[in-house]
Design an enzyme around this catalytic site. Structure first.
Site, short mmCIF file in Angstrom:
data_model
loop_
_atom_site.label_atom_id
_atom_site.label_comp_id
_atom_site.label_asym_id
_atom_site.label_seq_id
_atom_site.Cartn_x
_atom_site.Cartn_y
_atom_site.Cartn_z
N CYS A 258 81.03 23.00 87.21
CA CYS A 258 82.05 22.01 86.74
C CYS A 258 82.18 22.02 85.35
O CYS A 258 81.83 21.32 84.61
CB CYS A 258 81.70 20.46 87.16
SG CYS A 258 81.24 20.29 89.01
N ALA A 259 83.03 23.14 84.97
CA ALA A 259 82.77 23.62 83.59
C ALA A 259 83.84 23.03 82.51
O ALA A 259 83.40 23.24 81.17
CB ALA A 259 82.89 25.19 83.70
N GLY A 262 84.52 23.34 78.70
CA GLY A 262 83.81 24.67 78.56
C GLY A 262 82.75 24.65 77.19
O GLY A 262 82.21 25.89 76.91
N GLY A 263 82.28 23.39 76.85
CA GLY A 263 81.47 23.35 75.84
C GLY A 263 79.96 23.79 76.32
O GLY A 263 79.54 24.62 75.54
N LYS A 264 79.49 23.36 77.35
CA LYS A 264 78.38 23.83 77.80
C LYS A 264 78.25 25.53 78.36
O LYS A 264 77.60 26.11 78.42
CB LYS A 264 77.80 23.04 79.01
CG LYS A 264 77.88 21.53 78.57
CD LYS A 264 77.04 20.62 79.81
CE LYS A 264 77.32 19.27 79.28
NZ LYS A 264 79.00 18.46 79.24
N ASP A 284 86.17 25.27 87.66
CA ASP A 284 86.88 23.85 87.59
C ASP A 284 87.97 23.73 88.57
O ASP A 284 88.65 24.77 88.86
CB ASP A 284 87.55 23.73 86.03
CG ASP A 284 87.74 22.37 85.85
OD1 ASP A 284 86.90 21.48 85.66
OD2 ASP A 284 89.02 21.74 85.98
N ASP A 312 87.25 24.29 93.58
CA ASP A 312 86.43 23.03 93.80
C ASP A 312 85.11 23.33 93.89
O ASP A 312 84.99 24.22 94.92
CB ASP A 312 87.06 22.47 95.08
CG ASP A 312 86.42 21.03 95.27
OD1 ASP A 312 85.48 20.87 95.01
OD2 ASP A 312 87.10 20.25 95.87
N CYS A 384 77.10 12.38 81.79
CA CYS A 384 77.15 11.58 80.70
C CYS A 384 77.38 10.15 81.01
O CYS A 384 78.02 9.31 80.50
CB CYS A 384 78.41 12.00 79.81
SG CYS A 384 79.98 12.19 81.01
#
Length: 446
Positions: A258-259, A262-264, A284, A312, A384
């Site tokens: 679940c990207a 794209g930070g991680k 994504d 998905d 989060c």
């Protein structure tokens, strides 16, 4: 007036957020790009917009004795909220300026009668004073109004964390969030970048919890030459703990299920080496978000380590071979309740039903990707949010259905004295001034 008056622009933005469900940060950014504002006025506009959203329930409580049962047009209520917010929370703004500007906006958006009404309300507030939350007998309601947080959420936090911890969290969510960045360590060290950026951001310091993080009290971090050159990206400090917790080595094959944005993904990519086969596959659901992942990877010169696809995550088991990844990350869609300080509208938008529906999606994603993890590989789950239903309860349900996995202590690059959770890592907004975040590490056994 419309393009140069920060108070009038604040009312317009707050109307859009209330009427259209727009994201405050996106609407504010779009307005700042078009408006003709000085730095000082841009700061005032930003402060009013976020402040009124953060304090909405408190401001309505303050206004209630003066407005009574009158049915106000939404923009009139918002205008009064902006005035009371400035009167109560902005010490350096003269009352006469607040009264004058508020009355002028009322005239221009409405008519002389509305302007008179608004002025009368403000004068009465000045004369009588605002009601005290201390008069509220119910402690949950008192905490709800004081922190401007819906009662159901206050009750949830008190039940799960105790009154003292809940009150501590709710005391910080209305304070300004710091600006933070993650250094692209393939291009520059954190120390070298800090030296470069301190000329523009004098108060910038190393993160207390993330080795690759730098933090400043505020500022437009995306507007520098260093950002354009890919020396860093924007990411919250707590989010920067995810990639190190995966204990990556350069040759690994990694799935980020679940990207976006794209930070991680790019943080993971920094730790891989394409020369020895290291690669992160990023998924994504939405094609336009997949494009965003690719753009971020390209700006950071990490595109050779990232493959991004629109998919998905619940279908991933049908698209990849079993046991094809050394590490799988599920940074799950969640309520976002850990972001209440950065995105204050979240606390009003979310409902108790979300804490029933979202865990079903989170668990479905974990179930789908479980078979893709190699023996002795690792599945990392992060959110989060700060409520048990979306965090450890999801992990417990997954482990009950997947005895081939065990939960291990979530690794951190350095000890975190304020971290919570027996095996998982849970951070709350009041711990280190970061977003609230949860990370669980699951190892696959033979």
């Amino acid at each position: 007036m419309a393009k140069s008056n920060p108070r009038a622009l604040a009312v317009t933005i707050l109307e859009k957020v209330a009427r259209q469900g727009s994201y405050s940060n996106l609407t504010l950014d779009a307005t700042l790009r078009k408006a003709d504002l000085s730095v000082r006025d841009a700061h005032l506009l930003t402060t009013i917009v976020y402040g009124v959203i953060q304090r909405r329930l408190t401001l309505d409580y303050d206004l209630a004795p003066f407005v009574g049962k009158r049915q106000l047009d939404p923009w009139v209520r918002i205008l009064l909220q902006t005035a009371v917010y400035q009167m109560v929370y902005l010490d350096k703004v003269p009352t006469r300026a607040i009264f004058y500007e508020t009355t002028e906006i009322a005239k221009q958006k409405g008519h002389a009668g509305i302007a008179k009404f608004v002025t009368a309300i403000l004068r009465q507030i000045q004369r009588v004073g605002l009601p005290s939350v201390e008069t509220l007998a119910d402690p949950l309601e008192r905490l709800s109004i004081a922190s401007s947080t819906p009662v159901w959420l206050v009750e949830k936090l008190v039940t799960q964390l105790g009154e003292a911890k809940a009150a501590s969290i709710l005391a910080v969510i209305n304070q300004p969030a710091s600006a933070s960045l993650r250094v692209n360590t393939t291009k520059i060290t954190a120390a070298a970048l800090l030296t470069q950026l301190q000329a523009q951001f004098a108060e910038m310091t190393p993160s207390a919890i993330a080795a690759d993080g730098l933090v400043a009290p505020g500022g437009h971090l995306a507007g520098t030459a260093q950002f354009a050159a890919g020396l860093y990206t924007l990411q919250d400090e707590s989010s920067m703990l995810v990639a190190p917790s995966m204990e990556l080595t350069p040759e690994m094959q990694v799935l980020d299920a679940c990207a976006a944005p794209g930070g991680k993904t790019t943080h993971i990519a920094q730790m891989l080496d394409p020369q020895v086969g290291g690669k992160v596959t990023a998924l994504d659901l939405h094609p336009h978000k997949v494009k965003l992942i690719a753009e971020n990877a390209a700006r950071l010169d990490l595109a050779d380590r990232v493959d991004a696809y629109a998919m998905d995550a619940r279908d991933a088991a049908d698209q990849f071979a079993p046991q094809s990844f050394d590490r799988v990350l599920v940074d799950a869609p969640c309520s976002g309740l850990g972001l209440m300080r950065r995105k204050p509208e979240i606390k009003y938008e979310k409902q108790p039903a979300d804490l029933t529906n979202l865990p079903q999606i989170q668990l479905a994603i974990l179930n789908s990707v479980a078979g893709l993890v190699k023996i002795n590989g690792r599945l990392t789950y992060s959110t989060c949010t700060i409520v048990r239903e979306e965090n450890q309860a999801v992990i417990d349900a997954f482990l009950a259905a997947h005895p081939e996995f065990i939960q291990i202590k979530t690794p951190t690059a350095q000890p975190l004295a304020k971290a919570h959770g027996e095996l998982a890592l849970q951070l709350y907004p009041d711990d280190y001034g970061t977003d609230g975040f949860f990370i669980a590490a699951l190892q696959r056994r033979a």
